[in-house]
Design an enzyme around this catalytic site. Structure first.
Site, mmCIF file in Angstrom:
data_model
loop_
_atom_site.group_PDB
_atom_site.id
_atom_site.type_symbol
_atom_site.label_atom_id
_atom_site.label_comp_id
_atom_site.label_asym_id
_atom_site.label_seq_id
_atom_site.Cartn_x
_atom_site.Cartn_y
_atom_site.Cartn_z
ATOM 1 N N LYS A 192 0.888 -1.185 0.000
ATOM 2 C CA LYS A 192 0.000 0.000 0.000
ATOM 3 C C LYS A 192 0.918 1.224 0.000
ATOM 4 O O LYS A 192 1.447 1.624 1.032
ATOM 5 C CB LYS A 192 -0.865 -0.027 1.274
ATOM 6 C CG LYS A 192 -2.198 0.676 1.166
ATOM 7 C CD LYS A 192 -2.152 2.136 0.819
ATOM 8 C CE LYS A 192 -1.770 3.044 1.953
ATOM 9 N NZ LYS A 192 -1.507 4.447 1.523
ATOM 10 N N GLU A 267 9.788 1.849 10.836
ATOM 11 C CA GLU A 267 10.830 2.860 10.613
ATOM 12 C C GLU A 267 10.132 4.213 10.632
ATOM 13 O O GLU A 267 9.384 4.546 9.703
ATOM 14 C CB GLU A 267 11.538 2.625 9.288
ATOM 15 C CG GLU A 267 12.416 1.384 9.362
ATOM 16 C CD GLU A 267 13.185 1.101 8.092
ATOM 17 O OE1 GLU A 267 13.677 -0.026 7.964
ATOM 18 O OE2 GLU A 267 13.278 1.992 7.232
ATOM 19 N N CYS A 301 14.417 10.706 6.599
ATOM 20 C CA CYS A 301 14.309 10.321 8.014
ATOM 21 C C CYS A 301 15.628 10.459 8.751
ATOM 22 O O CYS A 301 15.653 10.765 9.937
ATOM 23 C CB CYS A 301 13.801 8.885 8.117
ATOM 24 S SG CYS A 301 14.826 7.726 7.209
ATOM 25 N N GLU A 406 9.747 17.089 14.210
ATOM 26 C CA GLU A 406 10.348 16.672 12.940
ATOM 27 C C GLU A 406 9.763 17.570 11.846
ATOM 28 O O GLU A 406 8.591 17.437 11.491
ATOM 29 C CB GLU A 406 10.023 15.200 12.643
ATOM 30 C CG GLU A 406 10.747 14.698 11.408
ATOM 31 C CD GLU A 406 10.325 13.300 10.978
ATOM 32 O OE1 GLU A 406 9.135 12.953 11.089
ATOM 33 O OE2 GLU A 406 11.207 12.546 10.516
HETATM 34 P P1 NAD Z 1 2.618 8.718 7.124
HETATM 35 O O1 NAD Z 1 2.770 7.990 8.393
HETATM 36 O O2 NAD Z 1 1.661 9.835 7.058
HETATM 37 O O3 NAD Z 1 2.195 7.723 5.953
HETATM 38 C C1 NAD Z 1 2.971 6.578 5.642
HETATM 39 C C2 NAD Z 1 2.062 5.525 5.057
HETATM 40 O O4 NAD Z 1 1.136 5.099 6.061
HETATM 41 C C3 NAD Z 1 1.213 5.995 3.881
HETATM 42 O O5 NAD Z 1 1.168 4.977 2.909
HETATM 43 C C4 NAD Z 1 -0.147 6.213 4.510
HETATM 44 O O6 NAD Z 1 -1.204 6.080 3.596
HETATM 45 C C5 NAD Z 1 -0.177 5.092 5.533
HETATM 46 N N1 NAD Z 1 -1.134 5.278 6.644
HETATM 47 C C6 NAD Z 1 -1.574 6.441 7.184
HETATM 48 N N2 NAD Z 1 -2.449 6.183 8.181
HETATM 49 C C7 NAD Z 1 -2.549 4.829 8.291
HETATM 50 C C8 NAD Z 1 -3.284 3.950 9.141
HETATM 51 N N3 NAD Z 1 -4.094 4.406 10.081
HETATM 52 N N4 NAD Z 1 -3.141 2.622 8.967
HETATM 53 C C9 NAD Z 1 -2.302 2.126 8.021
HETATM 54 N N5 NAD Z 1 -1.595 2.919 7.179
HETATM 55 C C10 NAD Z 1 -1.711 4.254 7.310
HETATM 56 O O7 NAD Z 1 4.102 9.181 6.742
HETATM 57 P P2 NAD Z 1 4.518 10.113 5.515
HETATM 58 O O8 NAD Z 1 4.107 11.500 5.861
HETATM 59 O O9 NAD Z 1 4.073 9.485 4.242
HETATM 60 O O10 NAD Z 1 6.112 9.988 5.551
HETATM 61 C C11 NAD Z 1 6.944 10.818 6.278
HETATM 62 C C12 NAD Z 1 7.373 10.154 7.573
HETATM 63 O O11 NAD Z 1 8.050 8.932 7.288
HETATM 64 C C13 NAD Z 1 8.354 10.971 8.386
HETATM 65 O O12 NAD Z 1 7.996 10.957 9.742
HETATM 66 C C14 NAD Z 1 9.680 10.241 8.191
HETATM 67 O O13 NAD Z 1 10.629 10.421 9.223
HETATM 68 C C15 NAD Z 1 9.223 8.838 8.085
HETATM 69 N N6 NAD Z 1 10.260 8.023 7.446
HETATM 70 C C16 NAD Z 1 11.008 7.195 8.242
HETATM 71 C C17 NAD Z 1 12.034 6.437 7.673
HETATM 72 C C18 NAD Z 1 12.900 5.554 8.553
HETATM 73 O O14 NAD Z 1 13.630 4.743 8.011
HETATM 74 N N7 NAD Z 1 12.854 5.674 9.863
HETATM 75 C C19 NAD Z 1 12.269 6.515 6.307
HETATM 76 C C20 NAD Z 1 11.490 7.369 5.533
HETATM 77 C C21 NAD Z 1 10.471 8.112 6.122
#
Ligand code: NAD
Length: 512
Positions: A192, A267, A301, A406
């Protein structure tokens, strides 16, 4: 407009034409699938917010169809000889490499990430597949654990279908980093992707079918997190969730997966410190500090978003920073000269701009940038996009909102420290613990700092150098679990212990 940008725009027009006319489909059980509800969502360009495509919006029924397909494929894929899986994954690597330019251009247009970094990210996606293709033969390996009168040995088996949920910052590379080891281990997947950047997931699904991935092993369902994502985390046939995204979403997923006892790998976010001591190699530290927050639009990240600089060099370092940050080239993501592109979405831009206000309200100084390009700033051409000028906050302290949240944009917060103890205290005073960086020419101090950081990963005198066999992941609110090397197999597989008697030990005799 440069010749290179013109060429890339022409290529983008060719590669993106299909997305203008066709709705991005799901891929379920080896077939394209338009979904059961007929609903779609829009996808907009970060550069000018124009509509660049639509995708099918998955619901619970679509997720169920994909999970059923993955569940049906699980016995076949998990028992398929690892050498077979290896062959298919090697083919995958070759196909990504062949389409690397298309992947990079589509990713850049969809996310706003500069093409100079996306070209490398596409190749890294191929490297992720090659790395786990090479290791597929070891996936089932276990340990030999001899004991008194008994021999223990362990074997590993794929845990079952995996839900892979990815974010929008570098979606192609991150998806391959999760999916390649899952497939090598013998797990079918349901992917997804993030709703703000759905395009390259389509390319991955096409490559999967061309590489010969059997029907049901690779399933893709587009959709919103609260609907498709939620349904995936709740589905009984999904045995583990590999998730990359925000910390708060990780908490939701843990709650949603509780009833079906999901194994989770998270992550999450970061607010990573980079500590620069007076004795550091000034020029190398400066290059690394700038690279690790202004590359990938700061939507990274592991970005070092808090610079903690020792008092002795702070004035000189900040002067050098100001001059370099003011010269960072922001512009069209498809221009190879661009260093910072537009942010993914207007909503994200507004969040980043809000932190500029927080900086002023909390008493920091906006030393460079801080504005959305407009006629006023001499960049009217960019005013339709989600741009923010590369931004530098100075005179900050660690209690300010710009040091705690962040921000996830090209925005650096600078604060100073006196000695080693002070540096470590500031660095660790955060809810996050993904990465930490230290610059010093004192070998002992570098090691002491590395041991003292509350972080899953530490770089000493280095920017974010990645080695695929090394563990990747965070502590505190930055994550659960590790990727990389054999760590990924530990997550995607169950370990079974087999204990065999050597036939001589005493068995307790009851009822004699
Ligand atoms: P997000 O959490 O908003 O969304 C990530 C994914 O989760 C999307 O596909 C979204 O549709 C899905 N999602 C949202 N709500 C959900 C739910 N209730 N149930 C299941 N899935 C759901 O994150 P984002 O804004 O897309 O990405 C940015 C974030 O990702 C930042 O916080 C960044 O630090 C983090 N990130 C972490 C790493 C790491 O390795 N630690 C790497 C890249 C990004």
């Amino acid at each position: 407009m440069s010749k290179e940008l013109k060429q890339n725009l022409a290529k983008a027009e060719k590669f993106l034409a299909r997305y203008k006319n066709d709705i991005l489909p799901h891929h379920i059980n080896g077939k394209e699938d338009m979904g059961r509800s007929g609903e779609t969502f829009e996808n907009h360009s970060p550069f000018d917010n124009s509509l660049i495509g639509r995708a099918a919006s998955g619901n619970e029924a679509d997720i169920d169809a994909a999970c059923q397909a993955a569940w049906a494929a699980y016995p076949m894929w998990s028992s398929c000889p690892p050498a077979e899986r290896q062959k298919i994954l090697h083919k995958f690597t070759d196909l990504i490499t062949e389409r690397a330019e298309e992947i990079a251009i589509v990713e850049s247009a969809d996310t706003g990430q500069p093409i100079k970094f996306m070209a490398k990210a596409a190749i890294r996606g191929a490297a992720n597949f090659k790395f786990y293709a090479d290791r597929a033969l070891e996936s089932h390996n276990g340990q030999s654990l001899p004991a008194q009168d008994h021999m223990n040995f362990t074997v590993r088996k794929a845990i079952g279908p995996i839900g892979v949920i990815t974010p929008w910052n570098t979606p192609f590379m991150l998806s391959t980093w999760k999916i390649a080891p899952a497939l090598a281990a013998g797990c079918p997947i349901v992917h997804k992707p993030a709703e703000w950047s759905p395009m390259t997931a389509q390319l991955l699904a096409e490559i999967a079918s061309e590489a010969g991935i059997p029907a049901g092993v690779w399933n893709l369902v587009h959709g919103l997190g609260e609907t498709a994502g939620k349904a995936l985390t709740e589905h009984e046939h999904i045995k583990a969730i590999a998730f990359v995204g925000e910390t708060s979403t990780g908490s939701h997923i843990m709650r949603q997966g509780a009833d079906t006892l999901k194994r989770v790998h998270f992550e999450l976010g970061g607010k990573n410190p980079v500590v620069v001591f007076d004795d550091a190699d000034f020029d190398r530290a400066l290059d690394a500090v700038i690279f690790m927050i202004y590359s990938l639009n700061g939507e990274r990240c592991t970005s070092s978003s808090r610079l903690i600089i020792q008092e002795g060099i702070q004035d000189k370092f900040i002067e050098a920073l100001k001059s370099r940050v003011a010269k960072i080239k922001y512009g069209h993501p498809l221009d190879p000269a661009t260093e910072v592109g537009p942010l993914i979405h207007d909503r994200h831009l507004q969040k980043v701009l809000e932190f500029v206000e927080f900086a002023k309200e909390d008493g920091a100084v906006v030393a460079v940038g801080g504005e959305k390009p407009s006629a006023k700033t001499g960049d009217e051409m960019l005013s339709k996009g989600n741009f923010i000028q590369p931004t530098l906050f100075i005179n900050a302290d660690n209690d300010m909102r710009i040091a705690r949240g962040e921000i996830f944009g090209p925005v650096l917060t600078v604060m100073s420290f006196t000695d080693e103890e002070d540096a470590l205290k500031i660095a660790n005073d955060t809810e996050y613990g993904l990465a930490a960086y230290v610059w010093t020419n004192d070998l002992g101090r570098g090691h002491r700092m590395a041991l003292g950081f509350e972080a899953g990963m530490v770089w000493v005198n280095s920017e974010n150098n990645r080695n695929l066999q090394a563990p990747f992941g965070g502590v505190k609110n930055s994550g659960i679990g590790r990727d990389g090397g054999d760590y990924s197999f530990e997550f995607y597989m169950e370990t079974k212990n087999i204990c065999v008697a050597l036939g001589v030990h005493n068995i307790p005799k009851l009822g004699k």
